[in-house]
Enzyme design. Sequence first.
Site, mmCIF file in Angstrom:
data_model
loop_
_atom_site.group_PDB
_atom_site.id
_atom_site.type_symbol
_atom_site.label_atom_id
_atom_site.label_comp_id
_atom_site.label_asym_id
_atom_site.label_seq_id
_atom_site.Cartn_x
_atom_site.Cartn_y
_atom_site.Cartn_z
ATOM 1 N N PHE A 136 0.857 -1.193 0.000
ATOM 2 C CA PHE A 136 0.000 0.000 0.000
ATOM 3 C C PHE A 136 0.888 1.237 0.000
ATOM 4 O O PHE A 136 1.787 1.366 0.836
ATOM 5 C CB PHE A 136 -0.912 0.013 1.230
ATOM 6 C CG PHE A 136 -1.884 1.161 1.224
ATOM 7 C CD1 PHE A 136 -3.092 1.071 0.541
ATOM 8 C CD2 PHE A 136 -1.586 2.345 1.875
ATOM 9 C CE1 PHE A 136 -3.985 2.137 0.515
ATOM 10 C CE2 PHE A 136 -2.474 3.414 1.859
ATOM 11 C CZ PHE A 136 -3.670 3.313 1.174
ATOM 12 N N ASP A 221 9.186 2.722 1.151
ATOM 13 C CA ASP A 221 8.037 3.440 1.694
ATOM 14 C C ASP A 221 8.014 3.190 3.205
ATOM 15 O O ASP A 221 7.616 2.128 3.674
ATOM 16 C CB ASP A 221 6.755 2.913 1.037
ATOM 17 C CG ASP A 221 5.484 3.514 1.625
ATOM 18 O OD1 ASP A 221 5.552 4.106 2.723
ATOM 19 O OD2 ASP A 221 4.419 3.365 1.001
ATOM 20 N N LYS A 250 2.940 10.028 8.231
ATOM 21 C CA LYS A 250 2.262 9.533 9.423
ATOM 22 C C LYS A 250 2.878 10.078 10.713
ATOM 23 O O LYS A 250 2.608 11.198 11.112
ATOM 24 C CB LYS A 250 2.222 8.001 9.419
ATOM 25 C CG LYS A 250 1.169 7.422 8.462
ATOM 26 C CD LYS A 250 1.004 5.936 8.664
ATOM 27 C CE LYS A 250 -0.048 5.321 7.741
ATOM 28 N NZ LYS A 250 -1.426 5.669 8.079
#
Length: 402
Positions: A136, A221, A250
Amino acid sequence: MNVTRATFDEVMVPNYNPASMVPVRGEGSRVWDQNGAEYVDFAGGIAVNVLGHCHPELVKALEEQGRKLWHLSNVFTNEPAMRLAKKLTDATFADRVYFANSGAESNEAALKLARRYALDKFGEDKNQIIAFNKGFHGRTFFTVTVGGQAAYSDGFGPKPGAIDHCDYNDLAAFEALISDKTCAVMMEPLQGEGGIISPEPEFVKGVRALCDKHNALLIFDEVQSGVGRTGHLYAYMDLGVTPDIMTSAKALGGGFPIGAMLTTAKIAESLKPGTHGSTYGGNPLACAVAEKVLDIVNNETVLKGVCEKEELFRSLLNDINKKYPFFEEVRGKGLLLGCALNEKFHGKARDFLNAATQEKLMCLVAGANVVRFAPSLVISEEDIREGMARFERAVAAVVNAD
């Protein structure tokens, strides 16, 4: 204006289906809803609230910067952005930083940079991007196509091309796919949404070696795995592998929206003025908060504490599982952990999440078969034990109802 959960259904686009309770206040790892009910937070805003809710030092940084500068545009630079970039480059492999507002934007920038770098250095035929099934990388059309979950990218028309996928931890399949036409490989050094899957050491080292062989850039990532989440500032630091480009978001802002793409000076040269941009990227408010987050998290005591808290989580989960067998294994690292449900409870991760909410515990899922935990890195032992007591009651409710 008085608003309730019903207001959401009246005014919001229905792409989310939030819980029936509405949180209104948080402090540390506790959250209170509109009715004053108190919850223990093991979700961390999906690995975002790295220092819990309303950490006093983050509140102070935000208030102080809020009285100075909020926004300038990138016609100008600003001091918080430069300080944060310097601290990130000092702490990592990178020489250069590009700021955005989210993980998706950071990944979009990384992918555009990789394509532009390959065009500059090798020509237009070198354009293939390889990523991994169940990965993702965000919800822009480019990043969601690179992500390895077709359910998120289907149904929106023709997709960006020259993107291929293979299974995570399958080095033979990856070797069969990569070639001199590959410009970049994007991977999570710990798959999050795909089920909390750790990389096998030989796999991640093999990917790095094959990228070197074919002059392909390796993009990590670290949107979910970064900023202390695994007990290291970034997950790559414990894998013996260094990426060419890394993305972070995040936890970087501790709850304030910010993203970053980090890379080397040589690769960064391909993003010349005008090739990419972001109106809000690098704004002083976000960077001031993120700088304080980095100051606090990039500390030996905090990072060691993550590993200690991981052991406590695992121990308490195993105790619950002895009483109410519901999972096969606890996956993950640091405070990004997932209970992989056993065959009896396959497909029922959300049942455990809903039961936990009923017991005043906030947790997550990672697919249909994994219950996920991503709490504050500085959560207290008291809150861990109280949260686990609530989780045990939730597990009992699901197991006994089956």
